[in-house]
Design a protein around this motif. Structure first.
Motif, short mmCIF file in Angstrom:
data_model
loop_
_atom_site.label_atom_id
_atom_site.label_comp_id
_atom_site.label_asym_id
_atom_site.label_seq_id
_atom_site.Cartn_x
_atom_site.Cartn_y
_atom_site.Cartn_z
N UNK A 66 0.84 -1.20 0.00
CA UNK A 66 0.00 0.00 0.00
C UNK A 66 0.87 1.25 0.00
N UNK A 67 0.35 2.31 -0.62
CA UNK A 67 1.08 3.56 -0.70
C UNK A 67 1.02 4.32 0.63
N UNK A 68 2.21 4.72 1.10
CA UNK A 68 2.35 5.61 2.25
C UNK A 68 3.41 6.63 1.92
N UNK A 69 3.22 7.87 2.36
CA UNK A 69 4.27 8.86 2.23
C UNK A 69 5.02 8.98 3.55
N UNK A 70 6.01 9.86 3.59
CA UNK A 70 6.87 9.97 4.77
C UNK A 70 6.05 10.16 6.04
N UNK A 71 6.38 9.37 7.05
CA UNK A 71 5.78 9.44 8.40
C UNK A 71 4.31 9.03 8.44
N UNK A 72 3.76 8.46 7.36
CA UNK A 72 2.44 7.84 7.44
C UNK A 72 1.27 8.77 7.20
N UNK A 73 0.08 8.14 7.07
CA UNK A 73 -1.11 8.88 6.67
C UNK A 73 -1.89 9.50 7.83
N UNK A 74 -1.53 9.19 9.08
CA UNK A 74 -2.30 9.72 10.21
C UNK A 74 -2.39 11.24 10.16
N UNK A 75 -1.30 11.88 9.77
CA UNK A 75 -1.28 13.35 9.77
C UNK A 75 -2.19 13.95 8.71
#
Length: 261
Positions: A66-75
């Motif tokens: 799955x695609x995630x960018x730096x430091x994750x999607x929570x932000x």
């Protein structure tokens, strides 16, 4: 949103779940967004810590890639206020498995427009202000076995003279050393406490439960990020490897206690 300690000597300000001010006897301890260094005052890193670009923004899970960018999607999610009283605020973010979320870094800082995760979770952040310090606790509810990394990313104000010292694990770390560490940050492993020692003003002790590691990061003399983390991600070929991830117990708790002294 404001909390004032019972002895009236401490005050914190919260904006949409972000700690934007912590004053002790009038001294500001938290980095201010208008100052050089970083556009935020605090945030979280979840379910990923570190960059994903070297992996083409792909993170492998037991349920696929799955695609995630730096430091994750929570932000990318917004906090809602769950509860408040005279001494605390509780905020929550919720995510439904497989939901595609717009990546705020696209297109200027990323080539990935949408990010997602194959697990549902709820993420609570609680602020408790006491006379002697500020406790920030995290509660993560998720499917048993969900892989995750967690980091808390607060920024603290410095005097700008490059003379502060970080003490932990019987070592002393200078601000120039941390700056020289660059974007990969300076790691302190197998530690549950660090101290920020200043020439002037309040020193700070940061004690944690559940994290067991820290990253230190800054590019300027007036600010320092002291980041409790579950794992340090910048380890060459170990980046995003399975052993860097915790596995959810269904309900997991983490704590950070910031004590001025």
């Amino acid at each position: 949103m404001i909390l004032i300690s019972k002895d009236k000597n401490s005050i914190i300000k919260i904006d949409k779940g972000e700690l934007i001010s912590y004053k002790k006897n009038g001294e500001e301890l938290i980095h201010q967004k208008k100052n050089p260094g970083w556009r935020n005052s605090d945030t979280e890193m979840f379910p990923i810590i570190g960059p994903t670009e070297p992996n083409n923004f792909i993170v492998s899970t037991p349920k696929g890639n799955y695609n995630q960018d730096q430091h994750g999607l929570l932000r990318e999610l917004e906090y809602t206020l769950l509860n408040q009283d005279d001494t605390s605020f509780v905020f929550q973010k919720k995510y439904a498995a497989y939901t595609a979320i717009e990546n705020s870094k696209y297109p200027n800082k990323s080539t990935v427009r949408l990010v997602s995760w194959p697990y549902s979770f709820s993420f609570q952040k609680k602020f408790e202000l006491k006379n002697n310090g500020l406790k920030i606790s995290f509660e993560i509810r998720a499917e048993n076995g969900m892989p995750f990394m967690l980091g808390y990313h607060p920024a603290f104000m410095l005097q700008g003279n490059l003379d502060e010292i970080i003490e932990s694990n019987n070592q002393q770390i200078t601000i120039p050393t941390i700056i020289d560490g660059g974007s990969k940050a300076f790691s302190i492993l197998n530690a549950n406490e660090v101290k920020l020692i200043k020439k002037e003003g309040y020193n700070l002790a940061i004690k944690t439960k559940g994290f067991n590691n820290f990253m230190l990061w800054t590019e300027v003399s007036n600010m320092l990020c002291i980041e409790p983390i579950t794992a340090y991600p910048y380890v060459g070929k170990e980046m995003l490897s399975e052993k860097l991830f915790n596995k959810s117990n269904g309900l997991d708790h983490f704590e950070v206690l910031i004590t001025p002294f």
